[in-house]
Design an enzyme around this catalytic site. Structure first.
Site, mmCIF file in Angstrom:
data_model
loop_
_atom_site.group_PDB
_atom_site.id
_atom_site.type_symbol
_atom_site.label_atom_id
_atom_site.label_comp_id
_atom_site.label_asym_id
_atom_site.label_seq_id
_atom_site.Cartn_x
_atom_site.Cartn_y
_atom_site.Cartn_z
ATOM 1 N N GLY A 239 3.949 -9.318 3.642
ATOM 2 C CA GLY A 239 4.192 -9.557 2.434
ATOM 3 C C GLY A 239 3.341 -10.093 2.121
ATOM 4 N N PRO A 274 2.024 -7.376 8.778
ATOM 5 C CA PRO A 274 2.067 -7.066 7.488
ATOM 6 C C PRO A 274 1.205 -5.545 7.084
ATOM 7 C CG PRO A 274 -0.244 -7.165 9.118
ATOM 8 C CD PRO A 274 0.766 -7.515 9.795
ATOM 9 N N ARG A 276 0.292 -3.917 3.099
ATOM 10 C CA ARG A 276 -0.749 -4.068 2.615
ATOM 11 C C ARG A 276 -2.208 -4.991 2.644
ATOM 12 N NH1 ARG A 276 1.559 -3.584 -2.950
ATOM 13 N NH2 ARG A 276 3.994 -4.426 -1.855
ATOM 14 N N ARG A 312 2.875 3.688 -8.107
ATOM 15 C CA ARG A 312 3.022 2.433 -8.518
ATOM 16 C C ARG A 312 3.150 2.026 -9.246
ATOM 17 N NH1 ARG A 312 0.684 -1.569 -7.147
ATOM 18 N NH2 ARG A 312 2.462 -2.714 -6.043
ATOM 19 N N TYR A 316 6.925 0.321 -10.567
ATOM 20 C CA TYR A 316 6.877 -1.318 -10.532
ATOM 21 C C TYR A 316 6.252 -1.420 -11.887
ATOM 22 C CZ TYR A 316 7.574 0.498 -5.016
ATOM 23 O OH TYR A 316 7.802 0.495 -4.206
ATOM 24 N N CYS A 342 5.277 16.087 -16.289
ATOM 25 C CA CYS A 342 6.374 16.126 -17.310
ATOM 26 C C CYS A 342 6.486 15.065 -17.261
ATOM 27 C CB CYS A 342 6.095 17.092 -17.879
ATOM 28 S SG CYS A 342 7.264 17.956 -16.334
ATOM 29 N N GLU A 343 6.136 13.629 -17.285
ATOM 30 C CA GLU A 343 6.694 12.581 -17.681
ATOM 31 C C GLU A 343 5.899 11.419 -18.311
ATOM 32 O OE1 GLU A 343 9.942 11.372 -15.281
ATOM 33 O OE2 GLU A 343 9.937 12.540 -14.181
#
Ligand code: LLP
Length: 414
Positions: A239, A274, A276, A312, A316, A342-343
């Site tokens: 975290g 851990p 990230r 990401r 998010y 295509c979004e």
């Protein structure tokens, strides 16, 4: 950021110019700095040096075998969440007794695989799962050591999608049900309840929620010990946040200062998970500008990487710095950096000031080392990118670019 820096006008990873990597390996390309990973690992090691501990790298963040092996050689264990991660961890050379197995939905087959390998711990997420672990361990006459994952019901103050320690989240077992699960574990002949675990969320900029949750777990350890349980491991999860933009995350040293007195009092081995923190800032996604497009309202910079390579921002609304690989004196303009998929969700930046770029220029999307490639897909039949690991002035390809043949390799029945 970390070892992605300009030397003159050229952006380097350690001592290697990114332009060279782009020219040799093509784009999109993930580039990782080994030095950054080592330094970050050393920072956690130093923070916990005064207590018995094991850093179990959450390999979901980046499960490339070379990266997992590098961390294992530094002394890390791993936190896995699937049979596939167990397979990869063993293939990378992680000893089974440094592997801990998390996840709310471990299948019977995955549990059997982990019992056979002899993993250090299962982090149990429900009473039902415990029953399956007990059955599988008994069938095989192999002891399964477990921790119970507690849901401490604290607010980690992070993005709701990566928040896991509130009662409304699916993770862990509420404190008031924990004792029942430990008692049941003790009654199972091949189950040994030896630890307690938590993980309250990801990208935590302040450590206080972790500290609060550790206090709750410490109380539970005392209660368990009064009931005769021999709790030897306290696992605080992962975290720890990183700087994507302007955050000033409190790092492992601050966390250690606040929790080590409790850990020492309890006399437990500290585990942490851990992801990230170790690899996030160690990676960049290198991409080439394909087109510019101005529609009167906006300027779009269309690049050859897309949401399938790094999801990401789409998932998010995450912010990633984007730096030109060659710094110029061009005036800044406000642009959207978007991919070919295509979004409308296929973007890396909205309304971002960037020095004027044109077709052929290289850009680096920073802090893409965690949950970048590991969440990549082949959406729109886009082969997944290659990955390169830089060490000082050398580099090696640690995953080749996928081919069109790779895209159809598992299909049958044509
Ligand atoms: N332990 C457990 C049980 C976890 O579920 C996670 C992450 C970690 C450790 C590692 O957390 P870290 O140290 O990396 O914060 N895809 C999202 C992040 C999802 C995190 C899932 N669990 C993102 O890109 O932000």
């Amino acid at each position: 950021m970390d070892w992605f820096r300009y030397q003159g006008d050229a952006l380097f990873c350690e001592e290697v110019p990114l332009a060279e990597l782009g020219a040799i390996h093509g784009t999109p390309l993930y580039v990782y700095s080994a030095r950054t990973i080592r330094e970050r690992f050393a920072a956690i090691e130093a923070a916990y040096a005064s207590v018995p501990h094991l850093i179990c790298y959450a390999m979901k963040a980046n499960d490339n075998l070379s990266i997992v092996r590098m961390l294992a050689e530094l002394g890390a264990g791993v936190d896995i969440v699937s049979g596939g991660e167990l397979f990869r961890a063993r293939r990378a050379g992680v000893p089974a007794d440094r592997i801990i197995f998390a996840g709310v939905g471990k299948t019977r087959a995955e549990i059997a695989q982990a019992v056979d390998e002899g993993v250090l711990l299962f982090n149990v997420e429900s009473a039902d799962e415990l029953e399956v672990i007990a059955e599988v361990a008994a069938e095989r006459r192999q002891t399964a050591r477990i921790s119970v994952r507690v849901n401490p019901d604290v607010d980690p103050r992070t993005h709701p999608y990566i928040s896991t320690g509130l009662r409304k989240n699916k993770f862990g077992i509420p404190s008031d049900q924990v004792l029942t699960v430990y008692r049941r574990a003790r009654a199972a002949p091949f189950v040994e309840p030896v630890g307690i675990q938590m993980h309250i969320g990801s990208q935590l900029v302040q450590v206080q929620p972790i500290v609060d949750a550790v206090e709750r777990l410490a109380d539970l350890v005392q209660r368990l010990r009064r009931e005769g349980f021999d709790i030897r491991y306290l696992d605080i999860g992962g975290g720890l946040g990183i700087r994507y933009r302007d955050e000033n995350p409190e790092g492992p040293a601050v966390l250690a200062e606040r929790i080590l007195p409790t850990v020492r009092d309890l006399g437990v081995t500290l585990l942490c998970e851990p992801g990230r923190f170790l690899v996030g800032s160690a990676g960049a996604l290198l991409t080439r500008v394909l087109y510019r497009k101005e529609n009167g309202a906006k300027t779009f910079i269309i690049v050859d990487a897309a949401m399938n390579d790094l999801i990401r921002p789409a998932l998010y609304d995450a912010y990633h710095e984007i730096w030109p690989v060659r710094r110029t004196d061009e005036p800044s303009e406000v642009v959207d950096v978007v991919g070919p998929v295509c979004e409308s969700g296929d973007f890396f930046a909205h309304d971002r000031p960037l020095p004027r770029t044109q077709a052929g220029d290289l850009l680096a999307v920073l802090c893409a080392g965690a949950y970048g490639f590991s969440m990549a897909s082949t959406y729109n039949a886009r082969p997944r990118p290659a990955e390169v690991l830089v060490t000082d002035s050398t580099y090696r390809l640690i995953r080749r670019r996928e081919t069109y043949e790779d895209l159809v390799r598992t299909e049958e029945g044509l």
